[in-house]
Every structure is written in structure tokens, then in C-alpha cells.
Design an enzyme around this catalytic site. Structure first.
Site, PDB file in Angstrom:
ATOM      1  CE  LYS A 157       5.195  -8.611  -0.758  1.00  0.00           C
ATOM      2  NZ  LYS A 157       5.335  -8.973   0.662  1.00  0.00           N
ATOM      3  CD  GLU A 165      -1.653  -2.386   1.734  1.00  0.00           C
ATOM      4  OE1 GLU A 165      -2.577  -3.155   2.035  1.00  0.00           O
ATOM      5  OE2 GLU A 165      -0.442  -2.700   1.854  1.00  0.00           O
TER       6      GLU A 165
END
Length: 120
Positions: A98, A73
Site C-alpha cells: 500500500k 498476505e
């Protein structure tokens, strides 16, 4: 509004809650979409009048590989801020994920997607 985008930008990022994640890193992928009026650029055939996707890629890649954050974030927010500060765009969407995260269920990817508008 029109869109200029970069999809599937890959990098190894050292982002994560654990020290190991920040030390070893993960394969990651980012997408960026910006909204703007591309008609002036098209009319004059001038890249300086649009959001240059090479520069978008460079901003994301540099920020994602030269710094380390605990949260995706935070990385996404910093990328969005940099793009809004540099380019004449009305809105930016940043997605960072990811790949092959070792969590239950073996998801293909985990990540975050943010949408930010230019403050008037």
C-alpha cells in the site's frame, strides 16, 4: 534459473483490516517474479514457452481489483497460487504494498512479500 518479472503494477485495492479500507481502497503497487528456464522460449522465439508478463500482470490486476481481503498476505497468497496453477514456473515471488499508508512515520509504502515454490 531465469526470471520473468513485472515491477510496479499499480492499482486501487480494497484490502485492509478496517471496513473503511475495504470500502474506500488504497493506491497499491505489486511486483511479481517467476523463475523458470527461458532457454526453450528463446531458442524457438515463442511466448507460449515462457511466462508471459502480460498474463502475469492480468492475473495480479484482476485478483487485486475484483476481490477484497483483510490481509495483503491473503491477496499475495492467492496470486501466487493462481500463477503456479497456470504457468510452468518453479517459483514465484509476489510483493504487494500500500502506498502512503497513514501510520506513524509516514512510510512511502507498507506491504508483504512472499516466495512460493511449486510442490513436486
Amino acid at each position: 534459473m531465469d526470471q520473468v518479472f513485472v515491477e510496479g503494477l499499480e492499482f486501487t485495492g480494497r484490502h485492509g483490516v478496517t471496513a473503511r479500507e475495504r470500502r474506500v481502497g488504497h493506491r497499491c503497487r505489486a511486483d511479481v517474479v517467476v523463475w523458470l528456464d527461458t532457454a526453450p522460449a528463446a531458442a524457438q522465439d515463442q511466448v507460449k514457452l515462457t511466462a508471459n508478463y502480460a498474463r502475469l500482470s492480468e492475473i495480479v490486476f484482476t485478483m487485486a481489483t475484483e476481490q477484497s481481503y483483510r490481509l495483503l498476505e491473503t491477496l499475495a497468497e492467492r496470486v501466487a497460487e493462481a500463477i503456479l496453477a497456470e504457468m510452468p514456473v518453479a517459483r514465484v515471488e509476489v510483493a504487494i504494498r500500500k502506498l502512503r499508508v497513514p501510520v506513524p512515520g509516514s512510510p512511502e509504502s507498507c506491504g508483504v512479500r512472499i516466495l512460493r515454490d511449486r510442490q513436486r
